[in-house]
Design a protein around this motif. Structure first.
Motif, PDB file in Angstrom:
ATOM      1  N   PHE A  37      75.835 -73.140 -14.853  1.00 52.45           N
ATOM      2  CA  PHE A  37      74.726 -73.382 -13.948  1.00 52.45           C
ATOM      3  C   PHE A  37      73.802 -74.399 -14.604  1.00 52.45           C
ATOM      4  O   PHE A  37      73.915 -74.670 -15.794  1.00 52.45           O
ATOM      5  CB  PHE A  37      73.957 -72.083 -13.674  1.00 52.45           C
ATOM      6  N   ARG A  38      72.883 -74.938 -13.823  1.00 51.59           N
ATOM      7  CA  ARG A  38      71.922 -75.871 -14.401  1.00 51.59           C
ATOM      8  C   ARG A  38      70.580 -75.740 -13.701  1.00 51.59           C
ATOM      9  O   ARG A  38      70.486 -75.276 -12.565  1.00 51.59           O
ATOM     10  CB  ARG A  38      72.423 -77.310 -14.306  1.00 51.59           C
ATOM     11  N   ARG A  39      69.553 -76.144 -14.434  1.00 51.66           N
ATOM     12  CA  ARG A  39      68.206 -76.152 -13.869  1.00 51.66           C
ATOM     13  C   ARG A  39      67.511 -77.436 -14.270  1.00 51.66           C
ATOM     14  O   ARG A  39      67.384 -77.734 -15.459  1.00 51.66           O
ATOM     15  CB  ARG A  39      67.411 -74.947 -14.342  1.00 51.66           C
ATOM     16  N   SER A  40      67.055 -78.155 -13.259  1.00 50.52           N
ATOM     17  CA  SER A  40      66.283 -79.376 -13.479  1.00 50.52           C
ATOM     18  C   SER A  40      64.801 -79.042 -13.378  1.00 50.52           C
ATOM     19  O   SER A  40      64.440 -78.064 -12.720  1.00 50.52           O
ATOM     20  CB  SER A  40      66.646 -80.428 -12.433  1.00 50.52           C
ATOM     21  N   VAL A  48      77.035 -74.850 -10.842  1.00 51.55           N
ATOM     22  CA  VAL A  48      77.772 -76.075 -11.149  1.00 51.55           C
ATOM     23  C   VAL A  48      79.278 -75.846 -10.993  1.00 51.55           C
ATOM     24  O   VAL A  48      79.942 -76.549 -10.240  1.00 51.55           O
ATOM     25  CB  VAL A  48      77.465 -76.564 -12.578  1.00 51.55           C
ATOM     26  N   ALA A  49      79.811 -74.849 -11.715  1.00 47.31           N
ATOM     27  CA  ALA A  49      81.250 -74.616 -11.686  1.00 47.31           C
ATOM     28  C   ALA A  49      81.546 -73.203 -12.169  1.00 47.31           C
ATOM     29  O   ALA A  49      80.744 -72.608 -12.891  1.00 47.31           O
ATOM     30  CB  ALA A  49      81.980 -75.627 -12.568  1.00 47.31           C
ATOM     31  N   ASN A  59      86.105 -73.337  -9.045  1.00 44.24           N
ATOM     32  CA  ASN A  59      85.362 -73.900  -7.931  1.00 44.24           C
ATOM     33  C   ASN A  59      84.138 -74.638  -8.441  1.00 44.24           C
ATOM     34  O   ASN A  59      83.657 -74.376  -9.545  1.00 44.24           O
ATOM     35  CB  ASN A  59      85.013 -72.857  -6.863  1.00 44.24           C
ATOM     36  N   TYR A  60      83.697 -75.587  -7.650  1.00 41.79           N
ATOM     37  CA  TYR A  60      82.666 -76.525  -8.072  1.00 41.79           C
ATOM     38  C   TYR A  60      81.621 -76.724  -6.984  1.00 41.79           C
ATOM     39  O   TYR A  60      81.914 -76.628  -5.792  1.00 41.79           O
ATOM     40  CB  TYR A  60      83.281 -77.887  -8.389  1.00 41.79           C
ATOM     41  N   ALA A  61      80.435 -77.048  -7.419  1.00 46.58           N
ATOM     42  CA  ALA A  61      79.423 -77.495  -6.477  1.00 46.58           C
ATOM     43  C   ALA A  61      79.855 -78.847  -5.919  1.00 46.58           C
ATOM     44  O   ALA A  61      80.495 -79.643  -6.625  1.00 46.58           O
ATOM     45  CB  ALA A  61      78.074 -77.632  -7.181  1.00 46.58           C
ATOM     46  N   GLY A  66      85.012 -83.566  -8.504  1.00 47.95           N
ATOM     47  CA  GLY A  66      85.665 -84.831  -8.815  1.00 47.95           C
ATOM     48  C   GLY A  66      85.146 -85.494 -10.077  1.00 47.95           C
ATOM     49  O   GLY A  66      85.754 -86.435 -10.587  1.00 47.95           O
ATOM     50  N   ARG A  67      84.022 -85.015 -10.580  1.00 48.04           N
ATOM     51  CA  ARG A  67      83.453 -85.592 -11.806  1.00 48.04           C
ATOM     52  C   ARG A  67      83.450 -84.599 -12.968  1.00 48.04           C
ATOM     53  O   ARG A  67      83.599 -85.000 -14.118  1.00 48.04           O
ATOM     54  CB  ARG A  67      82.010 -86.036 -11.553  1.00 48.04           C
ATOM     55  N   PHE A  68      83.260 -83.319 -12.666  1.00 52.16           N
ATOM     56  CA  PHE A  68      83.203 -82.290 -13.703  1.00 52.16           C
ATOM     57  C   PHE A  68      84.470 -81.442 -13.659  1.00 52.16           C
ATOM     58  O   PHE A  68      85.041 -81.209 -12.589  1.00 52.16           O
ATOM     59  CB  PHE A  68      82.010 -81.369 -13.480  1.00 52.16           C
TER      60      PHE A  68
END
Length: 124
Positions: A37-40, A48-49, A59-61, A66-68
């Motif tokens: 997960f991430r927090r800005s 995130v994944a 599974n991905y956000a 396609g990038r991670f």
């Protein structure tokens, strides 16, 4: 109990790559799914994944698809997040999380243990 320690964050230019690692201790991670997960700043925590217990499902956000790439090495008790084609909007603190379920997704409440996070900063 599981202790999770993230590493691999840093400063990178847009278009660059980073590989985050999440080392677990205290209990094997092979008992459950793992997630990132991430927090800005100023934003809610976002998924995130995720990867299933045996690594057979991911599974991905949409924002990172396609990038991670998420992967795991249960023998090393480690989960990875390979991040390519990074964008300034990927700047955030990235957190690793462990679930007690074989499959977990984007719902943070499914995860029982969390790491302290690692900062990723992408400059334009």
């Amino acid at each position: 109990q599981v202790q999770l320690v993230e590493s691999g964050g840093g400063l990178v230019q847009a278009g660059g790559s980073l590989r985050l690692s999440c080392q677990a201790s205290g209990r094997t991670i092979s008992t459950g799914a793992m997630g990132w997960f991430r927090r800005s700043p100023g934003k809610e925590r976002e998924f995130v994944a995720a990867i299933s217990r045996l690594g057979d499902s991911t599974n991905y956000a949409e924002s990172v698809k396609g990038r991670f790439t998420i992967s795991r090495d249960n023998a090393k008790n480690t989960v990875y997040l390979q991040m390519n084609s990074l964008k300034p909007e990927d700047t955030a603190v990235y957190y690793c999380a462990a679930s007690g379920k074989s499959y977990s997704g984007s719902d943070g409440s499914e995860y029982n243990f969390w790491g302290q996070g690692t900062q990723v900063t992408v400059s334009s």
